[in-house]
Design an enzyme around this catalytic site. Structure first.
Site, PDB file in Angstrom:
ATOM      1  CG  HIS A 134       3.584  13.923   0.923  1.00 12.40           C
ATOM      2  ND1 HIS A 134       2.577  14.270   0.053  1.00 12.40           N
ATOM      3  CD2 HIS A 134       3.406  14.685   2.036  1.00 12.40           C
ATOM      4  CE1 HIS A 134       1.813  15.202   0.615  1.00 12.40           C
ATOM      5  NE2 HIS A 134       2.299  15.473   1.814  1.00 12.40           N
ATOM      6  CE  LYS A 138       0.597  11.781   2.680  1.00 10.16           C
ATOM      7  NZ  LYS A 138       0.110  11.678   4.073  1.00 10.16           N
TER       8      LYS A 138
END
EC number: 1.17.1.8
Length: 249
Positions: A134, A138
């Site tokens: 990600h 995040k």
């Protein structure tokens, strides 16, 4: 249908965009994560869609439950209090659908991985591990989707009994441990993979998100489903329940 949105971050904005471009749905209200929430603000809504943060979701939950309006939750990081949330939903005879990832594609991916884990169980020379990638913004890792996939692997394959998120220097995995590795890089929307390995071959199963629109569209579809389901069968649901009904199971 009319939806009230809580949270105006990236996911909340994408959900609003999907609804605004739909002929079947409209937005009743958009509430900021720091807004003061009372049950009355949800009157006239067919469902609530929450994409906020843990503390805001848990603080707003009593008002949402008291409103009697079904709730769709994409906020993650509250698994440790899920039993209490389920109890609140049951006591109020209302409905909540929770998913760490509403993308239909990723939910199909998880089911494929679960089936693969089940199929390799009798063959001890096959091993399995998971990875997730990600963007650097995040905060949680592994992702909620990766952890949910890992739980499905453990349920499908008795040779795996525990999840290992990080390996300390000098430590080795034991055969019963399922490694879930995380990578944070650039602006990656999200990629989840399962690797199955043996001495003779390997299998890779992956899902790559191209944008947030898939997550948002799935949340809106789940909200419409829950609003109808709520009238006859209130309760705590997941995307598994949604998919089971769609697949006729």
């Amino acid at each position: 249908m009319k939806f009230t949105l809580i949270g105006n971050g990236r996911m909340g904005q994408q959900v609003a965009h999907i609804i605004n471009n739909s002929s079947a749905h409209s937005i009743a209200a958009i509430l900021d994560v720091d807004a003061t929430i009372t049950p009355e603000v949800f009157h006239g809504s067919d469902a609530i869609i929450d994409f906020t943060v843990r503390h805001a979701f848990l603080e707003n939950l009593p008002a949402m439950v008291a409103s009697g309006v079904p709730i769709v939750v994409g906020t993650t990081g509250w698994d440790d209090v899920q039993a209490d949330v389920r109890q609140q939903i049951a006591a109020a005879n209302t409905s909540l659908l929770y998913s760490a990832n509403f993308s239909l594609g990723v939910n199909i991916f998880m089911r494929i991985v679960r089936e693969a884990a089940r199929m390799i169980e009798p063959f001890s020379h096959f091993d399995i591990a998971l990875t997730e990638q990600h963007h650097t913004g995040k905060a949680d890792f592994p992702s909620g989707t990766a952890l949910r996939t890992a739980q499905m692997v453990l349920a499908a394959n008795s040779r795996k009994t525990s999840i290992v998120r990080e390996l300390a220097d000098g430590n080795k995995l034991t055969p019963n441990e399922l490694h879930v590795a995380s990578l944070r890089l650039g602006t990656i929307f999200g990629k989840h993979s399962a690797f199955i390995d043996s001495e003779t071959d390997d299998i890779e199963i992956s899902h790559t998100a191209k944008s947030r629109s898939g997550f948002a569209a799935g949340a809106v579809e789940a909200a419409a489903w829950l609003a109808l389901r709520h009238t006859t069968a209130p309760g705590f649901y997941t995307m598994d329940d949604f998919l089971d009904e769609k697949l006729g199971k």
